[in-house]
Design a protein around this motif. Structure first.
Motif, PDB file in Angstrom:
ATOM      1  N   LEU A  98      86.240  52.982 -83.324  1.00  0.00           N
ATOM      2  CA  LEU A  98      85.938  54.355 -84.723  1.00  0.00           C
ATOM      3  C   LEU A  98      84.923  55.276 -84.812  1.00  0.00           C
ATOM      4  O   LEU A  98      83.583  54.693 -83.633  1.00  0.00           O
ATOM      5  CB  LEU A  98      85.016  53.104 -85.942  1.00  0.00           C
ATOM      6  N   VAL A  99      85.422  56.218 -84.710  1.00  0.00           N
ATOM      7  CA  VAL A  99      84.230  57.395 -84.238  1.00  0.00           C
ATOM      8  C   VAL A  99      83.801  57.845 -86.190  1.00  0.00           C
ATOM      9  O   VAL A  99      84.681  58.092 -86.663  1.00  0.00           O
ATOM     10  CB  VAL A  99      85.584  58.152 -84.345  1.00  0.00           C
ATOM     11  N   VAL A 100      82.942  58.833 -85.553  1.00  0.00           N
ATOM     12  CA  VAL A 100      82.145  59.333 -87.153  1.00  0.00           C
ATOM     13  C   VAL A 100      81.468  60.486 -87.069  1.00  0.00           C
ATOM     14  O   VAL A 100      80.937  60.772 -85.563  1.00  0.00           O
ATOM     15  CB  VAL A 100      80.950  58.508 -87.234  1.00  0.00           C
ATOM     16  N   ASN A 101      82.555  61.700 -87.043  1.00  0.00           N
ATOM     17  CA  ASN A 101      81.543  63.238 -86.549  1.00  0.00           C
ATOM     18  C   ASN A 101      80.618  63.499 -87.242  1.00  0.00           C
ATOM     19  O   ASN A 101      80.541  63.259 -88.768  1.00  0.00           O
ATOM     20  CB  ASN A 101      82.974  63.736 -86.994  1.00  0.00           C
ATOM     21  N   TYR A 102      79.593  63.542 -86.664  1.00  0.00           N
ATOM     22  CA  TYR A 102      78.580  64.394 -87.236  1.00  0.00           C
ATOM     23  C   TYR A 102      78.344  65.822 -87.060  1.00  0.00           C
ATOM     24  O   TYR A 102      78.286  66.238 -85.469  1.00  0.00           O
ATOM     25  CB  TYR A 102      77.555  63.785 -86.538  1.00  0.00           C
TER      26      TYR A 102
ATOM     27  N   GLY B 273      75.412  71.170 -90.014  1.00  0.00           N
ATOM     28  CA  GLY B 273      74.641  71.905 -89.608  1.00  0.00           C
ATOM     29  C   GLY B 273      74.846  72.880 -88.183  1.00  0.00           C
ATOM     30  O   GLY B 273      73.988  73.515 -87.840  1.00  0.00           O
ATOM     31  N   ALA B 274      76.275  72.317 -88.054  1.00  0.00           N
ATOM     32  CA  ALA B 274      76.623  73.097 -86.727  1.00  0.00           C
ATOM     33  C   ALA B 274      78.083  73.627 -87.211  1.00  0.00           C
ATOM     34  O   ALA B 274      78.824  74.299 -85.924  1.00  0.00           O
ATOM     35  CB  ALA B 274      77.409  71.924 -85.570  1.00  0.00           C
ATOM     36  N   GLU B 275      78.697  73.330 -88.448  1.00  0.00           N
ATOM     37  CA  GLU B 275      79.533  74.519 -88.877  1.00  0.00           C
ATOM     38  C   GLU B 275      79.196  76.046 -88.976  1.00  0.00           C
ATOM     39  O   GLU B 275      78.364  76.369 -89.282  1.00  0.00           O
ATOM     40  CB  GLU B 275      80.350  74.278 -90.531  1.00  0.00           C
ATOM     41  N   MET B 276      80.146  76.768 -89.065  1.00  0.00           N
ATOM     42  CA  MET B 276      79.566  78.143 -88.747  1.00  0.00           C
ATOM     43  C   MET B 276      79.590  78.708 -90.247  1.00  0.00           C
ATOM     44  O   MET B 276      79.818  78.023 -91.387  1.00  0.00           O
ATOM     45  CB  MET B 276      81.273  78.557 -88.646  1.00  0.00           C
ATOM     46  N   ALA B 277      78.375  79.126 -89.888  1.00  0.00           N
ATOM     47  CA  ALA B 277      77.462  79.826 -91.286  1.00  0.00           C
ATOM     48  C   ALA B 277      76.734  80.735 -91.370  1.00  0.00           C
ATOM     49  O   ALA B 277      76.184  80.834 -90.099  1.00  0.00           O
ATOM     50  CB  ALA B 277      76.817  78.331 -92.024  1.00  0.00           C
ATOM     51  N   VAL B 278      76.664  81.873 -92.483  1.00  0.00           N
ATOM     52  CA  VAL B 278      76.290  83.107 -92.263  1.00  0.00           C
ATOM     53  C   VAL B 278      74.291  82.221 -92.259  1.00  0.00           C
ATOM     54  O   VAL B 278      73.566  83.288 -91.315  1.00  0.00           O
ATOM     55  CB  VAL B 278      76.682  83.642 -93.632  1.00  0.00           C
TER      56      VAL B 278
ATOM     57  N   ARG C 233      74.106  71.259 -82.390  1.00  0.00           N
ATOM     58  CA  ARG C 233      73.044  72.325 -83.193  1.00  0.00           C
ATOM     59  C   ARG C 233      72.764  71.911 -84.588  1.00  0.00           C
ATOM     60  O   ARG C 233      71.326  71.169 -84.627  1.00  0.00           O
ATOM     61  CB  ARG C 233      73.949  73.706 -83.838  1.00  0.00           C
ATOM     62  N   ALA C 234      73.415  70.532 -84.539  1.00  0.00           N
ATOM     63  CA  ALA C 234      73.761  69.708 -85.733  1.00  0.00           C
ATOM     64  C   ALA C 234      72.351  68.674 -85.299  1.00  0.00           C
ATOM     65  O   ALA C 234      71.564  68.608 -86.266  1.00  0.00           O
ATOM     66  CB  ALA C 234      74.378  69.143 -86.245  1.00  0.00           C
TER      67      ALA C 234
ATOM     68  N   SER D   8      74.157  68.976 -74.938  1.00  0.00           N
ATOM     69  CA  SER D   8      74.197  67.492 -74.225  1.00  0.00           C
ATOM     70  C   SER D   8      72.260  67.969 -74.014  1.00  0.00           C
ATOM     71  O   SER D   8      71.532  66.686 -74.468  1.00  0.00           O
ATOM     72  CB  SER D   8      74.676  67.871 -72.795  1.00  0.00           C
ATOM     73  N   ALA D   9      71.644  68.647 -73.834  1.00  0.00           N
ATOM     74  CA  ALA D   9      70.486  68.090 -74.046  1.00  0.00           C
ATOM     75  C   ALA D   9      69.315  68.073 -75.418  1.00  0.00           C
ATOM     76  O   ALA D   9      68.588  67.195 -75.014  1.00  0.00           O
ATOM     77  CB  ALA D   9      69.536  69.742 -73.513  1.00  0.00           C
ATOM     78  N   ALA D  10      70.588  68.553 -76.263  1.00  0.00           N
ATOM     79  CA  ALA D  10      69.563  68.790 -77.590  1.00  0.00           C
ATOM     80  C   ALA D  10      70.105  66.879 -78.175  1.00  0.00           C
ATOM     81  O   ALA D  10      69.111  66.462 -78.380  1.00  0.00           O
ATOM     82  CB  ALA D  10      70.171  69.369 -78.517  1.00  0.00           C
TER      83      ALA D  10
END
Length: 300
Positions: free
Chosen positions: A27-31, A34-39, A98-99, A144-146
């Motif tokens: 089961l994979v949940v995509n998080y 906040g990291a989608e392309m956005a002006v 970024r999210a 990875s650091a975030a």
């Protein structure tokens, strides 16, 4: 990266999943929110795909699209975590860096409840569009650091949107990753260039709710997932156990009506009992590192 159209051919491995299970289910949940392309975030353009196609002109902030994505974290994430707790299952979360950096307390709750924190790239974009290996490596390390800073867990698995680059697997190997999931070409894990590949899939995936040829009602997703389970369980009983991926998104199946599909899939998995092993991808990977022999050549 050499294209392989043969794979295992007619001699697949006879995987031995724990407990004699006939099928491993991830089961994979995509998080990604906040990291989608956005002006708003400093990107040149906004993500176009959501509940509707964005009609905001390029270069202008799209508040509606931001809110559609925001729903995933604000309302969808608590709904998912509660359901996983009630059903006693653990999932893998594909986390965009970024999210996570923008919502560290939420990401920390994911791993506090025992779910896996995997690397989904710094932003929700294909790694194939990085111009250089160094640029891609910097984004991989930044993400990875975030994730590690927020969750205390160093990611050991990777999957980016769309396509990886020709350098991705070598970078993952260089930085100690245990598996790569940027593959859609098999139901069986395999080794490639020394990297364990756990293929992912886009068919048994709630993105189909956003596609005109996909799911409309939650029961359609449940029925599709059950068909996949039962087909692969039968193949496992005939001696070739495989891997089934079920992909979910906070902003898609996190919505109330579509969440009925999640509840239905979790019930369906429970009904199949010991025939299925529901596990985090990192646990599947560790099992395979012990039990799936590396080929002498780069590709099986």
């Amino acid at each position: 990266m050499r294209r392989d159209l043969v794979g295992y051919g007619f001699d697949p491995p006879r995987l031995a999943w724990p407990g004699g299970a006939l099928l491993a289910v991830s089961l994979v949940v995509n998080y990604e929110e906040g990291a989608e392309m956005a002006v708003e975030a400093g990107d040149a353009e906004n993500e176009r795909i959501g509940e509707v196609i964005s009609v905001v002109p390029p270069g202008r902030r799209d508040l509606g699209q931001e809110q559609i994505f925001g729903y995933g974290l604000r309302a969808g994430l608590p709904r998912f975590l509660d359901a996983f707790d009630r059903h006693g299952v653990k999932a893998s979360f594909f986390l965009c860096g970024r999210a996570v950096e923008r919502t560290p307390a939420l990401a920390a709750e994911v791993t506090r409840r025992g779910h896996e924190a995997a690397n989904h790239g710094w932003v929700w974009r294909p790694h194939a569009d990085y111009a250089t290996e160094a640029e891609e490596e910097a984004a991989l390390l930044r993400s990875s650091a975030a994730i590690e800073a927020a969750t205390g867990e160093r990611p050991v698995g990777f999957f980016c949107r769309g396509s990886a680059s020709a350098w991705t697997r070598s970078l993952l190997a260089k930085h100690g990753y245990r598996y790569d999931s940027n593959a859609f070409d098999d139901d069986l894990p395999y080794w490639d260039s020394g990297m364990l590949v756990l293929p992912y899939a886009l068919d048994c995936n709630d993105m189909k709710f956003f596609h005109p040829n996909g799911f409309v009602l939650p029961d359609q997703f449940v029925a599709y997932a059950e068909a996949a389970m039962d087909q692969l369980i039968e193949e496992g009983a005939r001696g070739v156990p495989k891997l089934l991926n079920i992909g979910l998104h906070l902003r898609i199946c996190g919505r109330p009506a579509r969440f009925r599909a999640v509840e239905g899939i979790l019930r369906a998995l429970k009904l199949r009992g010991d025939a299925v092993w529901v596990a985090r991808r990192r646990d599947i990977a560790e099992h395979l590192h012990r039990t799936l022999p590396k080929p002498e050549t780069a590709t099986p």
